[in-house]
Motif scaffolding. Structure first.
Motif: not given
Ligand code: KG4
Ligand code: ZN
Length: 358
Positions: A91-109
């Protein structure tokens, strides 16, 4: 709107891109990298190996999903990721990628419950009108996967009450463990159902009878570990027959029928008690052709006004399209203020191995 879905709760790395317009979903891409071969050697999923494979595959899969969907990161409106239940390292792999993309791309998560994803796999292929005609509340979901067996009552969208669940093994886990006893490899469900289909009662010299655990208990709970143990004793008594395909077919048929009997019986009893208008089937075991057919036939006989939905077979097992589908419902029910708060979720979302539907 465009939704990016991410799923890494077990042994499939999956990414999806969905378009949602006027309550109708279009799958722009849904890619999966399965680790079945890797884990087959161990007879089940090894969490740290799963995480290592997710890490290796997730960014190339993301790139592939974007390319297939012909979508650029700027066009994405929402990122959805499985938050639990599942294996923490995975789970940590998917959530960490999702959080990183949300932070960098400035998208809601949005963090999505994996079981909710399975339930919403039923809604992927329905148009906006079908959703209203076919899915009526109260609805009852039979969720049967490798990790879960639950009867979930839904009085409305996104509202869940777990009215029954397994007290020990999940239905899919029972398929996997029995397949192991019969040397059929991992995962067990597809192997057992393929052998069961070869069983010819009129020609078979084997008459095998297995128990239907808790079939007539008054609650809506399940238990499959006794059934697995019954197969273990049978195997111990008949070790020389383990290479006989006719014997294996007879065991697989009876085991599968025992699981289907219990699941169908309990689902009907719950549908009656809660006056259910729709029954939804979900989770990896919902790929089982006998379960799909026998539950449908039993419901039609019990009350033909009950509507019955099953996910497309490819969305029965783990995938990320279902995560995007669940996210679209969550998003559409949110106020503008709630939506704004999702921008900050990259700080807040935590994985939870035992996340419960609520
Ligand atoms: O939902 P899923 O892909 O992963 C979890 O969330 O656990 O479910 C995987 C489970 C495995 O136990 C597998 O043996 C079972 O679904 N399964 C089946 C079939 N296809 C997959 N069980 C019975 N019949 C099938 N055809
Ligand atoms: Zn699953």
């Amino acid at each position: 709107m465009i939704i990016l879905g991410i799923e890494t709760s077990c042994d499939d790395t999956a990414i999806s891109i969905l378009r949602e317009e006027q309550n109708t979903l279009t799958v722009l891409s849904g890619v999966i990298s399965s680790q079945i071969k890797l884990h087959a050697e161990w007879g089940g999923v090894v969490p740290n190996l799963a995480a290592r494979e997710h890490l290796k595959n997730i960014l190339p899969l993301l790139e592939l999903a974007l390319r297939e969907a012909k979508i650029s990161p700027a066009q994405i409106d929402l990122i959805a990721t499985t938050q639990g239940p599942g294996l923490i390292p995975a789970l940590l792999v998917g959530t960490t990628v999702a959080k990183t993309l949300s932070f960098v791309w400035k998208k809601p998560l949005l963090g999505i419950n994996h079981i909710e994803g399975h339930i919403y796999s039923n809604f992927i292929q329905l148009s906006a009108e079908q959703k209203i005609d076919i899915v009526r509340f109260p609805a009852l979901c039979l969720v049967v996967s490798g990790g879960h067996t639950q009867l979930v009552l839904m009085r409305d969208h996104l509202q869940y009450e777990i009215i029954g669940e397994t007290l020990d093994d999940a239905a899919g886990e029972a398929f996997d463990k029995v397949a192991r006893l019969l040397n059929l490899g991992y995962p067990g469900g597809p192997a057992i159902s393929a052998l069961a289909a070869k069983f010819k009662p009129q020609n078979s010299e084997f008459k095998i009878e297995l128990p239907r655990p808790m079939k007539i208990s008054k609650d809506f709970n399940f238990s499959f570990s006794g059934l697995k143990t019954a197969v273990l004793y049978l195997v111990k008594k008949n070790e020389s027959l383990l290479t006989d395909e006719a014997f294996l077919a007879a065991v697989c048929h009876e085991f599968q029928q025992a699981v289907v009997d219990v699941l169908v019986h309990k689902t009907l009893a719950a549908a009656e008690k809660y006056n259910t208008k729709t029954v939804l089937l979900a989770g990896g075991v919902s790929a089982n052709a006998q379960l799909r057919r026998q539950l449908g036939e039993a419901l039609a006989k019990f009350d033909p006004t009950i509507t019955y939905t099953i996910p497309e077979a490819k969305y029965s097992v783990d995938n990320a399209v279902m995560i995007g589908a669940a996210a679209s419902y969550r998003w559409n029910q949110m106020t503008a203020e709630q939506k704004t708060l999702l921008a900050d979720n990259w700080r807040k979302i935590e994985t939870n191995a035992n996340l419960r539907l609520n």
